[in-house]
Design a protein around this motif. Structure first.
Motif, PDB file in Angstrom:
ATOM      1  N   SER A  56       8.842  -0.793   7.182  1.00  0.00           N
ATOM      2  CA  SER A  56       9.516   0.012   6.157  1.00  0.00           C
ATOM      3  C   SER A  56      10.176  -0.938   5.178  1.00  0.00           C
TER       4      SER A  56
ATOM      5  N   ARG B 177       5.606   0.428  -4.861  1.00  0.00           N
ATOM      6  CA  ARG B 177       4.698   0.904  -3.818  1.00  0.00           C
ATOM      7  C   ARG B 177       3.483  -0.021  -3.685  1.00  0.00           C
TER       8      ARG B 177
ATOM      9  N   VAL C 267       4.509  -3.135  -1.856  1.00  0.00           N
ATOM     10  CA  VAL C 267       4.678  -2.877  -0.420  1.00  0.00           C
ATOM     11  C   VAL C 267       3.316  -2.707   0.244  1.00  0.00           C
ATOM     12  N   ALA C 268       2.394  -2.045  -0.441  1.00  0.00           N
ATOM     13  CA  ALA C 268       1.054  -1.838   0.112  1.00  0.00           C
ATOM     14  C   ALA C 268       0.365  -3.162   0.425  1.00  0.00           C
TER      15      ALA C 268
ATOM     16  N   PHE D  25       0.013  -4.536   3.889  1.00  0.00           N
ATOM     17  CA  PHE D  25      -0.981  -3.932   4.768  1.00  0.00           C
ATOM     18  C   PHE D  25      -2.408  -4.325   4.391  1.00  0.00           C
TER      19      PHE D  25
ATOM     20  N   LEU E 110      -4.587   1.555   7.579  1.00  0.00           N
ATOM     21  CA  LEU E 110      -3.393   2.397   7.601  1.00  0.00           C
ATOM     22  C   LEU E 110      -3.628   3.655   8.429  1.00  0.00           C
TER      23      LEU E 110
ATOM     24  N   LEU F 127       0.823   5.108   3.505  1.00  0.00           N
ATOM     25  CA  LEU F 127       2.082   4.560   3.024  1.00  0.00           C
ATOM     26  C   LEU F 127       2.823   5.645   2.260  1.00  0.00           C
TER      27      LEU F 127
ATOM     28  N   TRP G 191       6.675  10.190   7.108  1.00  0.00           N
ATOM     29  CA  TRP G 191       5.781   9.578   8.099  1.00  0.00           C
ATOM     30  C   TRP G 191       6.064  10.194   9.462  1.00  0.00           C
TER      31      TRP G 191
ATOM     32  N   TYR H  39       9.842   3.143   1.534  1.00  0.00           N
ATOM     33  CA  TYR H  39       8.422   3.294   1.881  1.00  0.00           C
ATOM     34  C   TYR H  39       8.238   2.906   3.355  1.00  0.00           C
TER      35      TYR H  39
ATOM     36  N   GLY I  64       5.097   2.687   6.657  1.00  0.00           N
ATOM     37  CA  GLY I  64       3.702   2.815   7.073  1.00  0.00           C
ATOM     38  C   GLY I  64       3.457   2.128   8.397  1.00  0.00           C
TER      39      GLY I  64
END
Length: 261
Positions: A186, A216, A219-220, A223, A228, A233, A239, A254, A256
């Motif tokens: 997170s 976003r 942050v993505a 990953f 995912l 995400l 979530w 955020y 995931g």
């Protein structure tokens, strides 16, 4: 089992993210310098701390239900029940959990409160995520990196600015994990509630803490190369994998979970 290390000096002259987070959650294990930062933050900061904690609870419970029985939690923070090991060992009593943080006060509380189920293992490492090889070397004494491990980075990486290669740190950690492992992460958003973000960044800076909130898309990137897990995400309250669904609410966090292929 819980192991310990010698107690280093606790610096109460500077705020520390783990202790500010404790204050935001209503804890008592913080100092005036941490409270000073916390009281200047907007009310949404306490909501974000609560949402982070709730996301962690849901995510690790789901992973334990999927058969994951090894967890490496970096940026643990001051123990707040239910702690990660309590959640997963309730589902899998033999689960092994290694906690890591770089604040000596967390170590002191960890030794007293992070008590494992008698069939499992709980250990604590005092180390900094910016020294991942130190963490991994010590974690290998408890965790078997030939089998899946869940790496938990809850509300941690936004304390690592781009100048300290946050994405490279996470990539290095993930690259050590075998197929079937998971990343649970997170992260505070820079592109949601932008006025509050500016205030939070400024107030933490006054306390000597540099923040690296991210969009976003940024942050993505943590990953990249991973699979995912649905719902992907999303913001932290959105979530979940099992009923009951959490109450929908606005969030600047955020969150995931992704599987290592």
């Amino acid at each position: 089992m819980t192991t310990g290390t010698p107690h280093p000096h606790i610096d109460t002259s500077k705020a520390h993210p783990a202790r500010v987070y404790d204050w935001l959650l209503g804890g008592k294990d913080n100092y005036p310098v941490d409270e000073e930062v916390g009281t200047r933050l907007p009310p949404e900061a306490a909501d974000a701390a609560r949402q982070n904690r709730a996301f962690m609870n849901r995510a690790v419970a789901w992973l334990a239900s999927q058969g994951i029985d090894q967890f490496l939690d970096i940026g643990t923070g001051i123990p707040t029940e239910p702690n990660l090991h309590q959640i997963v060992q309730k589902i899998t009593p033999t689960a092994k959990v290694v906690y890591t943080d770089n604040d000596p006060i967390v170590l002191r509380h960890a030794e007293a409160l992070l008590v494992s189920h008698p069939d499992g293992v709980t250990d604590y490492i005092e180390a900094d995520v910016r020294e991942p090889q130190v963490i991994l070397e010590r974690a290998r004494h408890i965790l078997d990196f030939e089998r899946p491990v869940a790496l938990s980075l809850i509300a941690l990486m936004h304390f690592i600015p781009d100048s300290q290669d946050a994405h490279g740190i996470v990539r290095g950690l993930v690259d050590t994990l075998p197929s079937g492992s998971y990343l649970v992460l997170s992260h505070a958003a820079s592109d949601l509630y932008e006025e509050q973000v500016r205030q939070v960044v400024a107030e933490y800076a006054k306390g000597g803490i540099e923040l690296g909130f991210r969009t976003r898309d940024e942050v993505a990137r943590f990953f990249d190369g991973l699979e995912l897990v649905e719902p992907g995400l999303v913001t932290a309250p959105h979530w979940f994998r099992t009923d009951p669904a959490p109450e929908p609410e606005g969030s600047g966090i955020y969150a995931g979970v992704a599987r290592v292929l």
